[in-house]
Design an enzyme around this catalytic site. Structure first.
Site, PDB file in Angstrom:
ATOM      1  N   LYS A  91       0.737  -1.324  -0.050  1.00  0.00           N
ATOM      2  CA  LYS A  91       0.156  -0.090   0.101  1.00  0.00           C
ATOM      3  C   LYS A  91       0.832   1.228  -0.033  1.00  0.00           C
ATOM      4  O   LYS A  91       0.526   2.256  -0.669  1.00  0.00           O
ATOM      5  CB  LYS A  91      -0.919  -0.095   1.104  1.00  0.00           C
ATOM      6  CG  LYS A  91      -1.896   1.435   1.430  1.00  0.00           C
ATOM      7  CD  LYS A  91      -2.719   1.162   2.568  1.00  0.00           C
ATOM      8  CE  LYS A  91      -3.356   2.497   2.884  1.00  0.00           C
ATOM      9  NZ  LYS A  91      -4.037   2.515   4.139  1.00  0.00           N
ATOM     10  N   GLY A  92       1.821   1.277   0.717  1.00  0.00           N
ATOM     11  CA  GLY A  92       2.833   2.562   1.047  1.00  0.00           C
ATOM     12  C   GLY A  92       3.620   2.792  -0.530  1.00  0.00           C
ATOM     13  O   GLY A  92       3.972   4.078  -0.450  1.00  0.00           O
TER      14      GLY A  92
END
Length: 185
Positions: A91-92
Site C-alpha cells: 500500500k505505501g
C-alpha cells in the site's frame, strides 16, 4: 499554450517579475483544460510567460529494491523460527509491481493492501500474489474482492453472506479473517 496544456500532465506558468511584484501576488486558479488547480501570477505585474514542463510528481518515494528484498529476507528468516509467515504490504508504494516482486523474492508468502486497484495493477503486471485485502470491504465491492483478492478481513455477517454468494457465482474460494470491530478505543 492550449496545445501544450492538452498534452502535459503537470506544469507551472512562470512570468518574469517587473516593478516589484511579490509572491503574495500569486493566484490559484482552476485550469479547465487540465481540470487541475494551477498557480498563476497576475499579468499586470509579470510578463513574458514561459511554460516549464514537470515530469515528476511530489511527494516522491524512492525505494531501493535490492535493500527491500534483502530486508524482507532478513525478516522472513527471523520469523520462520517461530512459524510466522510474512506478508509484504504494498500500500505505501502505491501497489507498485516491482515492490511486490521484491517482497515475494525476499520470501514474503503474501502481499497486502487496502486498495483493490493496487491488487489489479500487480496482477495485470504478472505478480501472482496471493493478495490480502487489509480492510473490511463494502457490500458493493464483494464481487471484485472475490475476483482479485485471495483473503480479506471481515467483521459483518451481511458481507460474509455476500462473499459466499460471489464465491459460488465465480466458482472460487476466498479466505477470510474474521475480526471483531471494537470501534474507536
Amino acid at each position: 499554450i492550449n496545445e501544450v496544456l492538452n498534452t502535459t500532465n503537470y506544469f507551472f506558468i512562470f512570468m518574469e517579475l517587473i516593478k516589484g511584484g511579490t509572491l503574495k501576488d500569486l493566484i490559484i486558479k482552476r485550469c479547465d483544460i487540465l481540470n487541475k488547480l494551477v498557480c498563476v501570477l497576475p499579468y499586470a505585474i509579470y510578463h513574458k510567460p514561459r511554460i516549464i514542463h514537470m515530469n515528476r510528481q511530489y511527494p516522491q518515494l524512492e525505494i531501493n529494491l535490492p535493500k527491500l528484498r534483502h530486508n524482507t529476507r532478513e525478516v522472513v528468516q527471523r520469523c520462520k523460527k517461530y512459524g510466522i509467515d510474512v506478508c509484504g504490504v504494498i500500500k505505501g508504494a502505491n501497489g507498485h509491481p516491482d515492490v511486490a516482486r521484491a517482497f515475494l523474492d525476499g520470501g514474503a508468502t503474501e502481499l497486502a493492501t487496502s486498495r483493490i486497484e493496487q491488487v489489479i495493477r500487480c496482477r495485470e503486471a504478472g505478480v501472482p500474489g496471493p493478495y490480502l485485502l487489509v480492510r473490511v470491504p463494502m457490500l458493493s465491492e464483494v464481487e471484485d474482492v472475490v475476483r482479485w483478492c485471495d483473503t480479506s478481513l471481515e467483521s459483518e455477517v451481511a458481507v460474509l453472506d455476500a462473499l459466499e454468494e460471489a464465491c459460488i457465482s465465480q466458482g472460487k474460494t476466498h479466505r477470510v479473517i474474521v475480526m471483531a470491530d471494537l470501534g474507536d478505543l
